[in-house]
Design an enzyme around this catalytic site. Sequence first.
Site, PDB file in Angstrom:
ATOM      1  N   LYS A 157      -1.527   8.244  26.902  1.00  0.00           N
ATOM      2  CA  LYS A 157      -2.079   7.670  25.933  1.00  0.00           C
ATOM      3  C   LYS A 157      -1.512   6.910  24.767  1.00  0.00           C
ATOM      4  CE  LYS A 157      -5.047   9.871  22.815  1.00  0.00           C
ATOM      5  NZ  LYS A 157      -4.836   9.298  21.531  1.00  0.00           N
ATOM      6  N   ASN A 158      -0.948   7.831  24.222  1.00  0.00           N
ATOM      7  CA  ASN A 158      -0.257   7.487  22.818  1.00  0.00           C
ATOM      8  C   ASN A 158       1.265   6.651  22.995  1.00  0.00           C
ATOM      9  OD1 ASN A 158      -2.226   8.806  21.719  1.00  0.00           O
ATOM     10  ND2 ASN A 158      -1.135  10.473  21.247  1.00  0.00           N
ATOM     11  N   CYS A 204     -10.581  11.099   9.791  1.00  0.00           N
ATOM     12  CA  CYS A 204     -11.230  11.592  11.035  1.00  0.00           C
ATOM     13  C   CYS A 204     -11.412  12.938  11.055  1.00  0.00           C
ATOM     14  CB  CYS A 204     -10.448  11.099  12.279  1.00  0.00           C
ATOM     15  SG  CYS A 204      -9.018  11.951  12.317  1.00  0.00           S
ATOM     16  N   ARG A 208      -6.161  10.349   7.276  1.00  0.00           N
ATOM     17  CA  ARG A 208      -5.337   9.283   7.965  1.00  0.00           C
ATOM     18  C   ARG A 208      -4.633   8.455   7.216  1.00  0.00           C
ATOM     19  NH1 ARG A 208      -6.414  10.866  13.285  1.00  0.00           N
ATOM     20  NH2 ARG A 208      -4.531   9.885  14.062  1.00  0.00           N
ATOM     21  N   ASP A 226      -0.132   4.819   3.764  1.00  0.00           N
ATOM     22  CA  ASP A 226       1.065   4.589   2.510  1.00  0.00           C
ATOM     23  C   ASP A 226       2.368   4.320   3.099  1.00  0.00           C
ATOM     24  OD1 ASP A 226       0.729   7.488   3.150  1.00  0.00           O
ATOM     25  OD2 ASP A 226       2.531   7.588   1.728  1.00  0.00           O
ATOM     26  N   LEU A 227       2.737   5.118   4.373  1.00  0.00           N
ATOM     27  CA  LEU A 227       3.801   4.991   4.869  1.00  0.00           C
ATOM     28  C   LEU A 227       4.132   3.769   5.602  1.00  0.00           C
ATOM     29  CD1 LEU A 227       4.568   8.828   6.297  1.00  0.00           C
ATOM     30  CD2 LEU A 227       5.625   7.541   4.200  1.00  0.00           C
ATOM     31  N   ASP A 247      -0.609  17.882  19.220  1.00  0.00           N
ATOM     32  CA  ASP A 247      -1.822  17.910  20.049  1.00  0.00           C
ATOM     33  C   ASP A 247      -2.032  18.801  21.188  1.00  0.00           C
ATOM     34  OD1 ASP A 247      -1.149  14.114  20.030  1.00  0.00           O
ATOM     35  OD2 ASP A 247      -2.043  15.396  18.427  1.00  0.00           O
ATOM     36  N   ARG A 261     -11.628  10.037  25.829  1.00  0.00           N
ATOM     37  CA  ARG A 261     -10.696   9.324  25.197  1.00  0.00           C
ATOM     38  C   ARG A 261      -9.408   9.754  25.517  1.00  0.00           C
ATOM     39  NH1 ARG A 261     -11.628   9.269  18.828  1.00  0.00           N
ATOM     40  NH2 ARG A 261      -9.720   8.162  19.204  1.00  0.00           N
TER      41      ARG A 261
HETATM   42  C1  EPZ Z   1      -0.066   9.952  16.501  1.00  0.00           C
HETATM   43  O1  EPZ Z   1      -1.122   9.893  15.359  1.00  0.00           O
HETATM   44  C2  EPZ Z   1      -1.010  10.334  17.501  1.00  0.00           C
HETATM   45  N1  EPZ Z   1      -1.908   9.304  17.856  1.00  0.00           N
HETATM   46  C3  EPZ Z   1      -1.741  11.608  17.286  1.00  0.00           C
HETATM   47  O2  EPZ Z   1      -2.494  12.038  18.475  1.00  0.00           O
HETATM   48  C4  EPZ Z   1      -0.678  12.728  16.947  1.00  0.00           C
HETATM   49  O3  EPZ Z   1      -1.455  14.013  16.709  1.00  0.00           O
HETATM   50  C5  EPZ Z   1       0.155  12.197  15.779  1.00  0.00           C
HETATM   51  O4  EPZ Z   1       0.885  10.981  16.136  1.00  0.00           O
HETATM   52  C6  EPZ Z   1       1.068  13.214  15.462  1.00  0.00           C
HETATM   53  O5  EPZ Z   1       1.922  13.489  16.409  1.00  0.00           O
HETATM   54  C7  EPZ Z   1      -1.390   8.108  18.764  1.00  0.00           C
HETATM   55  O6  EPZ Z   1      -0.272   7.909  18.807  1.00  0.00           O
HETATM   56  C8  EPZ Z   1      -2.568   7.279  18.689  1.00  0.00           C
HETATM   57  P1  EPZ Z   1       1.433  10.331  12.076  1.00  0.00           P
HETATM   58  P2  EPZ Z   1      -0.529   9.128  13.724  1.00  0.00           P
HETATM   59  O7  EPZ Z   1       1.467   9.025  11.429  1.00  0.00           O
HETATM   60  O8  EPZ Z   1       0.521   8.055  13.998  1.00  0.00           O
HETATM   61  C9  EPZ Z   1       0.368  11.596   7.540  1.00  0.00           C
HETATM   62  C10 EPZ Z   1      -4.201  12.378  19.944  1.00  0.00           C
HETATM   63  O9  EPZ Z   1      -4.934  13.407  20.021  1.00  0.00           O
HETATM   64  N2  EPZ Z   1       0.601  10.072   7.276  1.00  0.00           N
HETATM   65  O10 EPZ Z   1       2.613  10.977  12.584  1.00  0.00           O
HETATM   66  O11 EPZ Z   1      -1.951   8.629  13.048  1.00  0.00           O
HETATM   67  C11 EPZ Z   1      -0.907  11.792   8.274  1.00  0.00           C
HETATM   68  O12 EPZ Z   1      -2.064  11.778   7.387  1.00  0.00           O
HETATM   69  C12 EPZ Z   1      -3.793  12.026  18.599  1.00  0.00           C
HETATM   70  O13 EPZ Z   1      -3.712  11.820  20.864  1.00  0.00           O
HETATM   71  C13 EPZ Z   1       0.710   9.813   6.044  1.00  0.00           C
HETATM   72  O14 EPZ Z   1       0.585  10.765   4.938  1.00  0.00           O
HETATM   73  O15 EPZ Z   1       0.201  10.446  13.235  1.00  0.00           O
HETATM   74  C14 EPZ Z   1      -0.653  13.044   8.963  1.00  0.00           C
HETATM   75  O16 EPZ Z   1      -1.050  14.256   8.233  1.00  0.00           O
HETATM   76  C15 EPZ Z   1      -4.248  13.010  17.333  1.00  0.00           C
HETATM   77  N3  EPZ Z   1       0.970   8.620   5.766  1.00  0.00           N
HETATM   78  C16 EPZ Z   1       0.762  13.029   9.340  1.00  0.00           C
HETATM   79  O17 EPZ Z   1       1.479  12.090   8.558  1.00  0.00           O
HETATM   80  C17 EPZ Z   1       1.101   7.598   6.449  1.00  0.00           C
HETATM   81  O18 EPZ Z   1       1.188   6.241   6.102  1.00  0.00           O
HETATM   82  C18 EPZ Z   1       1.102  12.596  10.732  1.00  0.00           C
HETATM   83  O19 EPZ Z   1       0.532  11.197  10.846  1.00  0.00           O
HETATM   84  C19 EPZ Z   1       0.772   7.968   7.933  1.00  0.00           C
HETATM   85  C20 EPZ Z   1       0.536   9.178   8.219  1.00  0.00           C
END
Ligand code: EPZ
Length: 455
Positions: free
Chosen positions: A29-30, A124, A129, A132-133, A314, A408
């Site tokens: 999915k991801n 969520c 979510r 900023d990055l 996950d 999903r």
């Molecule tokens: C991806 O989410 C996955 N989703 C998530 O899978 C997975 O848990 C996550 O990566 C971590 O591996 C998809 O790929 C569609 P992150 P993502 O950006 O991209 C913080 C599932 O069940 N952060 O690595 O949203 C954020 O708040 C889902 O398949 C910032 O602070 O993950 C979080 O605490 C759930 N600022 C952490 O980083 C930003 O700009 C990880 O987020 C972006 C993120």
Amino acid sequence: MNVLDRLETTLRVRGGHRLSGSVETHGAKNAALPIMAAALLAKSPVTLHRIPNITDVSVMRQLLEALGARLRSEGPGTLTIDPSNLSSYRAPYTLVRKLAASFDLVGPLLGVFGRAEVPLPGGCVLGTRATDLHEHAFRALGAEVSNAHGYLIATAVARRLRGGEVAFRQPSVGATKNALLAAVVADGTTTLRNVAMEPEVVDLANFLVAMGARVRGHGGDTIVVEGVPELHGVEYEIIADRIVSGTLLLSGCATRGDVTVERCVPEHLALTLAKLSECGVKVTSGTDWIRAEAERITGGTDILTAPHPGFPTDLQPPMLSFLCTCPGISTVEETIFNARFSYVNELARMGADVRVAIENNTALIKGGAPLSGAPVEAPDIRAGAALVVAGLAAQGETEIIGLEYVDRGYERLEEMLSALGGQVQRSSGISPVVEPLGTFETTAYPSLAARGPSA
Ligand code: EPZ
């Protein structure tokens, strides 16, 4: 089927049956979601194989069509995307609200139009979510970024983004994907530092290279991209879903079974498999298969979730459910999301002894006592999977509401588990009588519709 009936669709799990045999995992999915978004950057059609048949993919399909792309299913798991008639850089909130990964569209829309208007992912059940990055990367590549009325608005100052230096405060899967998607057609070279190394990010980079992008270093902590004027269409196969593979293995382990997952990538689960071995699981693997024999579980272990190659967040929920069946004390520390233990309350209703220390986002599990089946509710995708794992191990029947979350991220999970001998059945609210499941009686499941309009 009306929305009330849909909410009543449940998964009924009859525990106490040992899982055994082989099952094939599906596409990731991801990886599929960002790769579908990336297809917008191509100047000619893209054909993708091993696209999972899950609701997140269908929402992404609707989003691409809303932007003007033409999509065609070419058979099970095969999808063609023709982005030659893209007509909008504004993603509709009605669809984005269903899928946090919609944010992956910002990079490609910036690359195609020099502008993107995408609703912010909002919160969520896993916690904040933030974006900023992502915004830091877009600005470093020459975009003006603002938030207005719940939308992120990004505009390339010049018609094309320009290459630049992006150093992330922390690895972020989403921000790494978006920076990559914005950089591949930028004017000049981009260096991305402290990037996510998840296999799905690597798969996205490999897909972009197949479309003619110049990307190197993916899979490590620094990625260098040399922008090219345009990308061409390609035929590409999505990698296996390591989280689905891990969930299937944990389902087998929770029932003390012997399960082999095929068409997967063992090295994507290296730490997970090491953790299973610490619990006494006999793990063997080959090029594209993993076998977990769990007849003799010796105890629990300690988990700390972290960016890849650390333990995947996950798999934290399904792993915690398995640890509830392992004798002794285990701990699970969640370092990625700040609210990923809400499902523990549901496990407690099944007799699990789990205490969550909020201050350090750590769960302490006293495992080994038998779990008992109960009606429970899934708050998100992987929590739903955790409740299925617990239900398989429990005595009696577990009914899981919130199946729409499981759907999903998992393609017909009940069929994969049934193929392994699990007693798992989907029971939708509209069918008043649930087909009897093997050896146990099921009660008629009154449909809301049957209760009349007041329901
Ligand atoms: C991806 O989410 C996955 N989703 C998530 O899978 C997975 O848990 C996550 O990566 C971590 O591996 C998809 O790929 C569609 P992150 P993502 O950006 O991209 C913080 C599932 O069940 N952060 O690595 O949203 C954020 O708040 C889902 O398949 C910032 O602070 O993950 C979080 O605490 C759930 N600022 C952490 O980083 C930003 O700009 C990880 O987020 C972006 C993120």
